[in-house]
Design a protein around this motif. Sequence first.
Motif, PDB file in Angstrom:
ATOM      1  N   ALA A  89     -16.841  13.810 -51.566  1.00 13.09           N
ATOM      2  CA  ALA A  89     -17.024  15.100 -50.884  1.00 13.09           C
ATOM      3  C   ALA A  89     -15.743  15.487 -50.152  1.00 13.09           C
ATOM      4  O   ALA A  89     -15.068  14.650 -49.556  1.00 13.09           O
ATOM      5  CB  ALA A  89     -18.196  15.025 -49.913  1.00 13.09           C
ATOM      6  N   ALA A  90     -15.430  16.765 -50.204  1.00 13.99           N
ATOM      7  CA  ALA A  90     -14.147  17.224 -49.667  1.00 13.99           C
ATOM      8  C   ALA A  90     -14.248  18.673 -49.212  1.00 13.99           C
ATOM      9  O   ALA A  90     -15.238  19.353 -49.459  1.00 13.99           O
ATOM     10  CB  ALA A  90     -13.068  17.104 -50.748  1.00 13.99           C
ATOM     11  N   VAL A  91     -13.189  19.120 -48.578  1.00 11.93           N
ATOM     12  CA  VAL A  91     -12.986  20.533 -48.319  1.00 11.93           C
ATOM     13  C   VAL A  91     -11.894  20.968 -49.285  1.00 11.93           C
ATOM     14  O   VAL A  91     -10.841  20.332 -49.381  1.00 11.93           O
ATOM     15  CB  VAL A  91     -12.531  20.796 -46.865  1.00 11.93           C
ATOM     16  CG1 VAL A  91     -12.188  22.263 -46.673  1.00 11.93           C
ATOM     17  CG2 VAL A  91     -13.608  20.368 -45.886  1.00 11.93           C
ATOM     18  N   GLY A  92     -12.165  22.025 -50.017  1.00 11.61           N
ATOM     19  CA  GLY A  92     -11.172  22.496 -50.970  1.00 11.61           C
ATOM     20  C   GLY A  92     -11.681  23.695 -51.728  1.00 11.61           C
ATOM     21  O   GLY A  92     -12.687  24.312 -51.360  1.00 11.61           O
ATOM     22  N   SER A  93     -11.005  23.996 -52.801  1.00 18.35           N
ATOM     23  CA  SER A  93     -11.348  25.139 -53.630  1.00 18.35           C
ATOM     24  C   SER A  93     -12.731  24.951 -54.237  1.00 18.35           C
ATOM     25  O   SER A  93     -12.967  23.992 -54.968  1.00 18.35           O
ATOM     26  CB  SER A  93     -10.312  25.302 -54.744  1.00 18.35           C
ATOM     27  OG  SER A  93     -10.719  26.321 -55.626  1.00 18.35           O
ATOM     28  N   PRO A  94     -13.660  25.856 -53.958  1.00 15.89           N
ATOM     29  CA  PRO A  94     -15.027  25.708 -54.461  1.00 15.89           C
ATOM     30  C   PRO A  94     -15.126  25.647 -55.982  1.00 15.89           C
ATOM     31  O   PRO A  94     -16.005  24.966 -56.520  1.00 15.89           O
ATOM     32  CB  PRO A  94     -15.744  26.946 -53.924  1.00 15.89           C
ATOM     33  CG  PRO A  94     -14.906  27.445 -52.815  1.00 15.89           C
ATOM     34  CD  PRO A  94     -13.510  27.037 -53.113  1.00 15.89           C
ATOM     35  N   THR A  95     -14.238  26.339 -56.670  1.00 11.73           N
ATOM     36  CA  THR A  95     -14.348  26.359 -58.127  1.00 11.73           C
ATOM     37  C   THR A  95     -13.953  25.029 -58.764  1.00 11.73           C
ATOM     38  O   THR A  95     -14.123  24.868 -59.975  1.00 11.73           O
ATOM     39  CB  THR A  95     -13.525  27.518 -58.733  1.00 11.73           C
ATOM     40  OG1 THR A  95     -12.195  27.461 -58.240  1.00 11.73           O
ATOM     41  CG2 THR A  95     -14.148  28.867 -58.402  1.00 11.73           C
ATOM     42  N   ARG A  96     -13.491  24.080 -57.972  1.00 13.18           N
ATOM     43  CA  ARG A  96     -13.258  22.736 -58.524  1.00 13.18           C
ATOM     44  C   ARG A  96     -14.561  22.141 -59.038  1.00 13.18           C
ATOM     45  O   ARG A  96     -14.579  21.519 -60.113  1.00 13.18           O
ATOM     46  CB  ARG A  96     -12.633  21.825 -57.469  1.00 13.18           C
ATOM     47  CG  ARG A  96     -11.163  22.118 -57.227  1.00 13.18           C
ATOM     48  CD  ARG A  96     -10.600  21.394 -56.031  1.00 13.18           C
ATOM     49  NE  ARG A  96     -10.754  19.953 -56.092  1.00 13.18           N
ATOM     50  CZ  ARG A  96     -10.420  19.144 -55.099  1.00 13.18           C
ATOM     51  NH1 ARG A  96      -9.905  19.618 -53.979  1.00 13.18           N
ATOM     52  NH2 ARG A  96     -10.584  17.848 -55.220  1.00 13.18           N
ATOM     53  N   ASP A  97     -15.660  22.303 -58.284  1.00 10.20           N
ATOM     54  CA  ASP A  97     -16.953  21.795 -58.750  1.00 10.20           C
ATOM     55  C   ASP A  97     -17.402  22.513 -60.021  1.00 10.20           C
ATOM     56  O   ASP A  97     -17.890  21.889 -60.964  1.00 10.20           O
ATOM     57  CB  ASP A  97     -18.030  21.960 -57.673  1.00 10.20           C
ATOM     58  CG  ASP A  97     -17.979  20.900 -56.589  1.00 10.20           C
ATOM     59  OD1 ASP A  97     -17.431  19.803 -56.825  1.00 10.20           O
ATOM     60  OD2 ASP A  97     -18.517  21.158 -55.487  1.00 10.20           O
ATOM     61  N   LEU A  98     -17.259  23.818 -60.036  1.00 11.22           N
ATOM     62  CA  LEU A  98     -17.641  24.603 -61.209  1.00 11.22           C
ATOM     63  C   LEU A  98     -16.826  24.180 -62.427  1.00 11.22           C
ATOM     64  O   LEU A  98     -17.371  23.947 -63.512  1.00 11.22           O
ATOM     65  CB  LEU A  98     -17.446  26.094 -60.928  1.00 11.22           C
ATOM     66  CG  LEU A  98     -17.689  27.046 -62.085  1.00 11.22           C
ATOM     67  CD1 LEU A  98     -19.156  27.037 -62.507  1.00 11.22           C
ATOM     68  CD2 LEU A  98     -17.243  28.457 -61.699  1.00 11.22           C
ATOM     69  N   ALA A  99     -15.524  24.072 -62.255  1.00 14.24           N
ATOM     70  CA  ALA A  99     -14.633  23.714 -63.364  1.00 14.24           C
ATOM     71  C   ALA A  99     -14.931  22.312 -63.880  1.00 14.24           C
ATOM     72  O   ALA A  99     -14.940  22.077 -65.095  1.00 14.24           O
ATOM     73  CB  ALA A  99     -13.176  23.825 -62.917  1.00 14.24           C
ATOM     74  N   TYR A 100     -15.174  21.393 -62.986  1.00 12.36           N
ATOM     75  CA  TYR A 100     -15.501  20.021 -63.393  1.00 12.36           C
ATOM     76  C   TYR A 100     -16.818  19.998 -64.158  1.00 12.36           C
ATOM     77  O   TYR A 100     -16.933  19.344 -65.197  1.00 12.36           O
ATOM     78  CB  TYR A 100     -15.565  19.123 -62.153  1.00 12.36           C
ATOM     79  CG  TYR A 100     -15.898  17.687 -62.445  1.00 12.36           C
ATOM     80  CD1 TYR A 100     -15.027  16.876 -63.156  1.00 12.36           C
ATOM     81  CD2 TYR A 100     -17.082  17.123 -61.984  1.00 12.36           C
ATOM     82  CE1 TYR A 100     -15.326  15.552 -63.409  1.00 12.36           C
ATOM     83  CE2 TYR A 100     -17.389  15.807 -62.231  1.00 12.36           C
ATOM     84  CZ  TYR A 100     -16.513  15.017 -62.950  1.00 12.36           C
ATOM     85  OH  TYR A 100     -16.820  13.700 -63.195  1.00 12.36           O
ATOM     86  N   PHE A 101     -17.819  20.719 -63.648  1.00  9.24           N
ATOM     87  CA  PHE A 101     -19.128  20.748 -64.297  1.00  9.24           C
ATOM     88  C   PHE A 101     -19.019  21.325 -65.715  1.00  9.24           C
ATOM     89  O   PHE A 101     -19.470  20.713 -66.676  1.00  9.24           O
ATOM     90  CB  PHE A 101     -20.109  21.571 -63.454  1.00  9.24           C
ATOM     91  CG  PHE A 101     -21.502  21.562 -63.992  1.00  9.24           C
ATOM     92  CD1 PHE A 101     -22.339  20.474 -63.769  1.00  9.24           C
ATOM     93  CD2 PHE A 101     -21.994  22.634 -64.711  1.00  9.24           C
ATOM     94  CE1 PHE A 101     -23.625  20.451 -64.270  1.00  9.24           C
ATOM     95  CE2 PHE A 101     -23.291  22.628 -65.208  1.00  9.24           C
ATOM     96  CZ  PHE A 101     -24.106  21.531 -64.989  1.00  9.24           C
ATOM     97  N   LEU A 102     -18.415  22.488 -65.834  1.00 14.03           N
ATOM     98  CA  LEU A 102     -18.299  23.113 -67.152  1.00 14.03           C
ATOM     99  C   LEU A 102     -17.304  22.364 -68.043  1.00 14.03           C
ATOM    100  O   LEU A 102     -17.532  22.228 -69.247  1.00 14.03           O
ATOM    101  CB  LEU A 102     -17.870  24.572 -67.021  1.00 14.03           C
ATOM    102  CG  LEU A 102     -18.844  25.504 -66.303  1.00 14.03           C
ATOM    103  CD1 LEU A 102     -18.282  26.924 -66.261  1.00 14.03           C
ATOM    104  CD2 LEU A 102     -20.220  25.473 -66.934  1.00 14.03           C
ATOM    105  N   GLY A 103     -16.225  21.884 -67.436  1.00 18.50           N
ATOM    106  CA  GLY A 103     -15.172  21.229 -68.212  1.00 18.50           C
ATOM    107  C   GLY A 103     -15.576  19.895 -68.804  1.00 18.50           C
ATOM    108  O   GLY A 103     -14.991  19.453 -69.792  1.00 18.50           O
ATOM    109  N   THR A 104     -16.569  19.235 -68.232  1.00 17.58           N
ATOM    110  CA  THR A 104     -16.992  17.943 -68.769  1.00 17.58           C
ATOM    111  C   THR A 104     -18.356  18.002 -69.448  1.00 17.58           C
ATOM    112  O   THR A 104     -18.700  17.104 -70.203  1.00 17.58           O
ATOM    113  CB  THR A 104     -17.043  16.867 -67.661  1.00 17.58           C
ATOM    114  OG1 THR A 104     -17.957  17.265 -66.641  1.00 17.58           O
ATOM    115  CG2 THR A 104     -15.657  16.622 -67.086  1.00 17.58           C
ATOM    116  N   SER A 105     -19.116  19.064 -69.210  1.00 17.19           N
ATOM    117  CA  SER A 105     -20.471  19.145 -69.758  1.00 17.19           C
ATOM    118  C   SER A 105     -20.510  19.733 -71.163  1.00 17.19           C
ATOM    119  O   SER A 105     -21.426  19.437 -71.927  1.00 17.19           O
ATOM    120  CB  SER A 105     -21.361  20.012 -68.864  1.00 17.19           C
ATOM    121  OG  SER A 105     -21.519  19.436 -67.599  1.00 17.19           O
ATOM    122  N   LEU A 106     -19.570  20.584 -71.466  1.00 16.81           N
ATOM    123  CA  LEU A 106     -19.605  21.310 -72.736  1.00 16.81           C
ATOM    124  C   LEU A 106     -18.398  20.959 -73.604  1.00 16.81           C
ATOM    125  O   LEU A 106     -17.294  20.780 -73.096  1.00 16.81           O
ATOM    126  CB  LEU A 106     -19.591  22.818 -72.474  1.00 16.81           C
ATOM    127  CG  LEU A 106     -20.730  23.367 -71.629  1.00 16.81           C
ATOM    128  CD1 LEU A 106     -20.438  24.814 -71.234  1.00 16.81           C
ATOM    129  CD2 LEU A 106     -22.038  23.267 -72.377  1.00 16.81           C
TER     130      LEU A 106
END
Length: 194
Positions: A103-120
Amino acid sequence: LHAPRWNDSTLFDLHFLLGTQGRKPVGFVADLARSSTDIFVQRYLTELGPENVATMLGAAAAIEGWLGSRQQPFAVLHGDYRLDNLMFGEQPDDVVVLDWQPAAVGSPTRDLAYFLGTSLKVEERRKVENDLVQLYHRELLARGVEHYAFEQCFRDYRRDLLQATLITSIGCIHATGERSQSSDAMFLSMASRS
């Protein structure tokens, strides 16, 4: 996850969150990313192929500048936001997120990018990512986020795809579980997708 604490400066008072301690952790994470990626590439060299190896090494080299450059927007991020860390209940909004270690403070789209980038798979992601990022953006706005244009959100998402290679290599090399065929397959899938 991101909207309630969007650009909330009090997050920097929570020193247990990564990203709140200044420049020192950025250098540490960048060094960890480079060394983990080197080991990852050597371990899976044959399976990865030259294009994925080049991408992973290039991404690892860019981590320090990426983590240390952009200041806003910021929010609480999970850091390892993927299907394995989500539990679903009977209702559509019944989702519990597990494993908050990074858990961190940072750019919110990091979670989105990681989710989409590794799921599909790459081809599948390219077909739907614009729609999915639009959905994410609409949900942010519906939850009170202001002054965040879709165009910026999509740029942030694309830039933050580095989160996928970062967490894949570090997670693989420093996992505490026993290495297995299924874990190798998972990490190789995450690497080739991201």
